[in-house]
Motif scaffolding. Structure first.
Motif, PDB file in Angstrom:
ATOM      1  N   LYS A 175       1.346  -1.542  -0.214  1.00  0.00           N
ATOM      2  CA  LYS A 175      -0.099   0.066  -0.247  1.00  0.00           C
ATOM      3  C   LYS A 175       0.878   1.393  -0.526  1.00  0.00           C
ATOM      4  CE  LYS A 175      -4.284   0.328   2.136  1.00  0.00           C
ATOM      5  NZ  LYS A 175      -4.879   0.706   2.583  1.00  0.00           N
ATOM      6  N   GLU A 176       1.919   1.197   0.429  1.00  0.00           N
ATOM      7  CA  GLU A 176       2.926   2.336   0.879  1.00  0.00           C
ATOM      8  C   GLU A 176       3.991   2.655  -0.321  1.00  0.00           C
ATOM      9  OE1 GLU A 176       2.321   4.664   2.920  1.00  0.00           O
ATOM     10  OE2 GLU A 176       0.447   3.721   4.131  1.00  0.00           O
ATOM     11  N   GLU A 177       4.642   1.579   0.086  1.00  0.00           N
ATOM     12  CA  GLU A 177       6.194   1.754  -1.097  1.00  0.00           C
ATOM     13  C   GLU A 177       5.529   1.492  -3.000  1.00  0.00           C
ATOM     14  OE1 GLU A 177       8.928  -1.317  -0.368  1.00  0.00           O
ATOM     15  OE2 GLU A 177       9.367  -0.632   1.466  1.00  0.00           O
ATOM     16  N   ASP A 212      -6.173  -1.076  -1.324  1.00  0.00           N
ATOM     17  CA  ASP A 212      -6.573  -2.583  -1.014  1.00  0.00           C
ATOM     18  C   ASP A 212      -6.403  -3.363  -1.087  1.00  0.00           C
ATOM     19  OD1 ASP A 212      -8.948  -3.686   1.527  1.00  0.00           O
ATOM     20  OD2 ASP A 212      -9.171  -4.629  -0.245  1.00  0.00           O
ATOM     21  N   VAL A 213      -5.616  -4.107   0.041  1.00  0.00           N
ATOM     22  CA  VAL A 213      -5.541  -5.996  -0.413  1.00  0.00           C
ATOM     23  C   VAL A 213      -5.357  -6.398   0.812  1.00  0.00           C
ATOM     24  CG1 VAL A 213      -3.163  -6.628   0.312  1.00  0.00           C
ATOM     25  CG2 VAL A 213      -2.524  -4.458  -0.465  1.00  0.00           C
ATOM     26  N   SER A 243      -4.251 -10.635  -4.123  1.00  0.00           N
ATOM     27  CA  SER A 243      -5.902 -10.067  -4.525  1.00  0.00           C
ATOM     28  C   SER A 243      -5.308  -8.500  -3.988  1.00  0.00           C
ATOM     29  CB  SER A 243      -6.878 -10.286  -4.396  1.00  0.00           C
ATOM     30  OG  SER A 243      -7.046 -11.420  -5.131  1.00  0.00           O
ATOM     31  N   LEU A 244      -5.523  -7.539  -5.019  1.00  0.00           N
ATOM     32  CA  LEU A 244      -6.243  -6.096  -4.572  1.00  0.00           C
ATOM     33  C   LEU A 244      -6.536  -4.986  -5.570  1.00  0.00           C
ATOM     34  CD1 LEU A 244      -3.527  -5.012  -6.744  1.00  0.00           C
ATOM     35  CD2 LEU A 244      -1.900  -5.460  -5.023  1.00  0.00           C
ATOM     36  N   SER A 245      -7.375  -4.041  -5.006  1.00  0.00           N
ATOM     37  CA  SER A 245      -7.749  -2.746  -5.860  1.00  0.00           C
ATOM     38  C   SER A 245      -7.047  -1.604  -6.099  1.00  0.00           C
ATOM     39  CB  SER A 245      -9.250  -2.517  -4.864  1.00  0.00           C
ATOM     40  OG  SER A 245     -10.192  -3.896  -4.799  1.00  0.00           O
ATOM     41  N   THR A 298       9.073   8.040  -1.380  1.00  0.00           N
ATOM     42  CA  THR A 298      10.090   8.185  -0.398  1.00  0.00           C
ATOM     43  C   THR A 298       9.773   7.204   0.525  1.00  0.00           C
ATOM     44  OG1 THR A 298       8.344   9.429   1.009  1.00  0.00           O
ATOM     45  CG2 THR A 298      10.579  10.536  -0.311  1.00  0.00           C
ATOM     46  N   SER A 299       9.127   6.514   1.400  1.00  0.00           N
ATOM     47  CA  SER A 299       8.650   5.247   2.059  1.00  0.00           C
ATOM     48  C   SER A 299       9.314   4.152   1.590  1.00  0.00           C
ATOM     49  CB  SER A 299       6.947   5.113   1.532  1.00  0.00           C
ATOM     50  OG  SER A 299       6.823   4.340   0.309  1.00  0.00           O
ATOM     51  N   ALA A 300      10.094   3.657   0.472  1.00  0.00           N
ATOM     52  CA  ALA A 300      11.330   2.965  -0.158  1.00  0.00           C
ATOM     53  C   ALA A 300      12.368   3.107   0.422  1.00  0.00           C
ATOM     54  CB  ALA A 300      11.070   3.037  -1.570  1.00  0.00           C
TER      55      ALA A 300
END
Length: 1063
Positions: free
Chosen positions: A78-80, A125-126, A137-139, A274-276
């Motif tokens: 979700k973040e990276e 969403d994951v 699966s994700l959206s 920046t989150s990575a």
């Protein structure tokens, strides 16, 4: 007790309410980072197309590896794997994705702006429930579009797909669901998703598939087609490194080409946010550019002191975050135009090529600066640094460019090392998409943060791009810099004690001798007027810092002298970089340990006696169309606080004219320093008597045939205000308000004295001119109707500058305004009382002589005569105005006042309104005409009355003559009555009008002192007579009988009492 219980109950209820609010806030606060409504948690994401997505993503699943158990995978995904404002493009094959409405774009050739294709994607969403061995699966939501000046930020999740189009802005939202996998071979992380969108409808087999855009008008109702056959594949690197930072993606239509919903394949580019975590490890590539370290370039041998402290990364990030670096033209290049016009390693687009190698307004921004501090075994520390450099075309905002994340031929990814031993940041640069073996990593970047500054070194960040392969350079070394600004000099950088080196003081002394010869006027100026100087303060540096603030300018300017036709608005910014030993501002040095700062400045007698002339360094910027080719001057010289003048040597950056620089052998580091600048500041005293505007004179010392020569520039600022004047402000509005109160008080006293005078001189009352009193009543009555003070209308109209909202809200100013209105009302009432007494006295006089009404004074012919005289005067004023301004007197002009309201100004109306003020100044003219017609033998006006009112009417002219002129030509009409640029009220008028008013007062005095016969004899020369012989038309009745009839006799006491009551 009941009161205490009630108070306790109220406090308890208030406390419970506060706790309830805090608990609600805490319930909505997620992870301590942002507020998120509860209803977002209740969104249910559908995964009804997962099986279909897996069929379409079979190739991706075949190369997917088995996923290891990882509790952080949801957060990582979700973040990276979300990115904002990347790039997208299509290879045109006849099926574009969306239209762009460019009707608002100017069609001239000078505007070469290109729309930006931006794309953002975020995982919404994951789903763990649909997780398999090799996929999750994700959206997600993809937001893409075409824009000129906007950005595409994250929208709320759960919204339906949509398409919007406005002029210069198109946006398409696509909802996706699919799978996340990790590849076996190359270590990529891959998302394969199926999407649903509302696509704009294209016209088939048409040269213009978006013809509906031209006729849609302002209604955002485009024809749309729902499409669920969209496949998105995004590939992310598993490790985030120099050559492995790019996010690559494709979005294609699964419909056949014959379908109207089909579109050409879309390509997507971005980089990890920046989150990575960035992994430093490209030493092999970095060594190609930086071994041996430090690299020997031009900056290592020019004598510039470089920052070598431990906070290099913090300082670099602060100076470059959300800010732009300036690209320097290749003025040292002597190759071909094509070679010298290259923008370093970047591939220039049409906007940059249009600058012809000057790189005017081309910027450079730094993205994602990351540092990792390391230590050698010998305890010598160094820092690894990573960043992305992006070139910004002239018409693109660098604020928008700082938010973009697309990798392309205008971006260079860089990694390198910085060591405190040299202060050099040496990096290797890779253009656009690259890998470890790519030839795109062939650029060397050297960057410095200087500590020493001079007139030809004003950069707080400077560096170069150069080719690693010196023998086969593909471009000339590209220099970039960021100019220093005093307000940025704080924090860790100031602790390193940056300083300024003066080098033009002797030359500035010659400018002082040439422009300030010793004369009597200079002596008077130094003795009477005070200018910004070093004041008593907590320390000498504090005093210098306060003086720097006073000498700083940021204000509009106009040519000096002000022309009749004003040019477009121009602004000047004057920043003081160094003043004496102070560099920057005092608060920038608070972290230092200067013992001098601990002693108050006023206790140091040596400073009071010695510091007469101060060394000064500044930067002058002219912003406006007339000076587009003359924007920035670097200044250095002397400031004389005794006369408020700076004598400076200016250096102009002419490196953009690189084609002619080789013809000029007297340049200093690409700067033309043969410029003299003289700046004059207004005094801090006598503010209302001297125009509070600074004056700037800029002149070139080159010959007229020199290509770098320019004509002298003389400018005048709008009014400026010093720090102490802002703190202890006494506005001109307040001064004029107090003066208005005083003059109204004097006028009221004069009217009261006239009322007392006619009470004891009843026989003279009928001979007061009602026209004269009507003129005065009109002057007092207009403010009560319009809300403007007619007495000081001219002064109010010329009040300078935009009105201060603080002043408008000031209780003191409001109190003055209310006092003025009350006094105006009182003066109007007293004047009307005078009119009433004159009118009734004439009625009584008429009742005494009903058969001889011609013997009662009347104002009919007085009015007609006065009206004729003033009509001729008004026509004369219009003719004079026409001759002086070469304008048609019926011209109509629109202007915007300081409050932003638009007004229509007709000059003939303005002249008429100004002439009404002149009628009030000549209020005695009807009385003089009446005295001649009525052949008076008395004194209807008290000396105190007509002399006092005359003085009151003259005070505005005297004040206007000695005070400063109109300083704001752009907003001089902010009060709706007059346009001071019309030449009605001039210095000549301020002399002629009072002189005429004094003449009228003298004429009244002579008429009342001498009777008509004596005056007629005095004005006789031989047989010629200026006044006709006496007549019985206005022969006065015996005053004694009138007085007796009015006030004496026992048998008439009742009548007297009745008349007295009527009055």
């Amino acid at each position: 007790m009941k009161v205490m219980s009630l108070g306790t109950c109220r406090c308890t209820m208030l406390g419970l309410l506060m706790l309830l609010c805090i608990s609600v806030v805490n319930a909505n606060f997620i992870d301590g980072r942002e507020f998120q409504p509860r209803n977002e948690r209740s969104i249910t994401y559908k995964y009804d197309r997962i099986d279909e997505a897996k069929r379409e993503c079979a190739l991706v699943l075949n190369s997917a590896s088995e996923l290891k158990p990882d509790d952080n995978r949801v957060y990582i995904i979700k973040e990276e794997l979300s990115f904002m404002n990347g790039d997208w493009w299509q290879i045109s094959k006849g099926a574009p994705l969306m239209p762009f409405d460019d009707r608002d774009l100017p069609k001239n050739s000078s505007d070469v702006r290109s729309p930006l294709n931006l794309v953002s994607f975020w995982v919404s969403d994951v789903n763990r429930a649909h997780q398999s061995k090799n996929s999750v699966s994700l959206s997600g939501v993809l937001l893409m579009g075409i824009t000129l000046e906007g950005l595409y930020m994250r929208e709320s999740d759960g919204g339906s797909p949509h398409f919007d189009i406005w002029p210069s802005y198109s946006r398409l939202s696509v909802s996706f669901q699919g799978i996340y996998t990790e590849s076996k071979n190359d270590g990529e992380r891959v998302m394969c998703l199926l999407g649903t969108a509302m696509l704009p409808s294209r016209q088939p087999d048409s040269s213009d598939p978006w013809d509906w855009v031209r006729v849609s008008g302002e209604i955002n109702q485009p024809p749309l087609l729902q499409d669920d056959q969209i496949l998105l594949v995004l590939r992310y690197p598993r490790t985030f490194t120099l050559t492995n930072r790019a996010i690559r993606g494709t979005m294609k239509s699964l419909n056949p080409k014959s379908n109207h919903k089909y579109f050409d394949e879309v390509y997507i580019s971005s980089w990890l946010g920046t989150s990575a975590n960035y992994e430093f490890g490209s030493e092999k590539i970095v060594s190609k550019a930086c071994n041996p370290y430090p690299y020997q370039d031009n900056f290592t041998s020019v004598g510039i002191e470089i920052y070598k402290g431990l906070d290099f990364c913090e300082i670099l990030e602060r100076f470059t975050q959300q800010q732009a670096l300036t690209i320097v033209p290749n003025w040292r290049c002597n190759g071909t135009d094509e070679f010298c016009s290259k923008l370093g390693p970047f591939v220039s687009d049409k906007e940059i090529k249009a600058t012809n190698g000057s790189f005017k307004d081309v910027k450079l921004v730094l993205h994602d600066v990351r540092c990792e501090k390391m230590t050698f075994s010998e305890n010598e520390g160094f820092t690894r640094v990573s960043a992305v450099f992006a070139a910004v075309p002239p018409f693109e905002s660098h604020f928008i460019a700082a938010q973009r994340t697309g990798l392309n031929n205008m971006t260079v990814s860089a990694e390198g090392i910085w060591k405190s031993s040299s202060g050099q940041l040496c990096m290797v640069g890779c253009l656009g998409f690259s890998d470890s073996e790519s030839k795109a990593c062939d650029s060397r970047i050297c960057l410095y943060v200087p500590l020493s500054f001079s007139i030809d070194q004003r950069s707080i960040v400077l560096g170069t791009f150069s080719s690693i392969h010196e023998s086969n350079r593909s471009y000339f070394p590209l220099f970039f810099e960021k100019l220093v600004r005093p307000m940025e000099l704080w924090d860790q950088y100031s602790a390193a004690h940056p300083y300024y080196k003066y080098s033009k003081i002797d030359s500035a002394g010659a400018v002082l001798e040439k422009n300030e010869p010793f004369n009597f006027g200079t002596v008077i100026k130094r003795s009477l007027l005070k200018f910004p100087k070093i004041e008593d303060a907590d320390s000498f540096l504090v005093s210098l810092s306060l003086l720097s603030e006073d000498l700083t300018l940021d204000v509009s300017v106009v040519p000096d002298p002000i022309p009749r036709s004003l040019p477009p608005n121009t602004y000047v910014q004057m920043e003081i970089l160094a003043l004496g030993p102070l560099f920057g501002r005092y608060w920038a040095l608070r972290n230092g340990s200067n013992t001098e700062e601990e002693t108050p400045y006023h206790a140091k007698a040596e400073y009071n006696e010695k510091q007469l002339l101060l060394n000064v360094s500044a930067q002058l910027s002219l912003i406006g169309i007339p000076y587009s080719n003359f924007s920035v001057l670097f200044l250095e010289g002397l400031y004389d606080p005794l006369v408020g003048k700076m004598y400076l040597i200016g250096c102009r950056d002419v490196r953009a004219s690189w084609k002619i620089l080789y013809e000029s052998m007297d340049l200093e580091a690409g700067l033309d320093c043969l410029i003299e600048v003289v700046m004059s500041y207004p005094p801090t005293t006598s503010r209302w008597l001297v125009n509070p505007a600074a004056r700037i004179s800029i002149s070139s010392q080159r010959n007229e045939d020199d290509p770098l020569y320019f004509r002298s520039i003389k400018l005048q600022t709008l009014p400026i205000m010093y720090k102490r004047q802002r703190e202890e402000i006494l506005s001109r509005r307040g001064v004029e308000g107090i003066l208005h109160i005083l003059t109204l008080s004097v006028a009221i006293a004069c009217i009261l004295s006239q009322l007392l005078y006619i009470r004891d001189n009843v026989e003279s009352v009928p001979y007061l001119s009602l026209v004269m009193l009507g003129v005065q009543a009109l002057g007092y009555g207009l403010p009560l109707i319009t809300g403007a003070e007619a007495l000081f209308k001219k002064l109010a109209s010329e009040s300078y500058g935009s009105p201060s909202y603080d002043l408008e809200k000031s209780q003191w100013i409001r109190m003055i305004d209310y006092t003025v209105k009350l006094l105006v009302l009182f003066a109007f009432s007293l004047t009307m009382r005078l009119c009433q007494k004159v009118w009734k006295s004439r009625i009584r006089l008429l009742t005494r002589t009903p058969l001889e009404p011609h013997r009662v004074p009347r104002d009919k012919w007085v009015f007609l005569t006065t009206l004729t005289i003033h009509s001729i005067g008004y026509i004369t004023v219009l003719i004079i105005h026409l001759v002086n301004t070469n304008q048609k007197p019926l011209q109509t002009e629109k202007y915007v006042d300081a409050r932003g309201n638009s007004h229509t100004l007709r000059e003939w109306e303005t002249e008429l309104e100004e002439y009404l003020g002149l009628v009030q100044d000549f209020f005695l003219l009807p009385q003089i005409v009446g005295n001649l017609m009525w052949r008076i033998h008395s004194k209807p006006l008290r000396n105190m009355y007509f002399i006092g009112i005359t003085v009151v009417r003259l005070l505005p002219h005297i004040y206007d003559y000695i005070r400063s002129p109109i300083p704001n030509p752009y907003f001089s009409e902010e009060y709706e009555f007059v346009n001071p640029r019309l030449d009605f009220y001039s210095k000549f008028g301020d002399i002629a009008i009072p002189a005429t008013a004094v003449f009228l007062a003298v004429a009244i005095f002579v008429q009342q002192r001498w009777n008509y016969e004596k005056l007629s004899q005095t004005l006789s020369f031989g047989k010629s007579k200026f006044l006709p012989l006496g007549s019985r038309v206005y022969e006065r009745l015996p005053s004694v009988s009138v007085e007796a009839e009015l006030v004496s006799g026992d048998n008439k006491n009742g009548l007297h009492e009745k008349e007295h009551n009527e009055e």
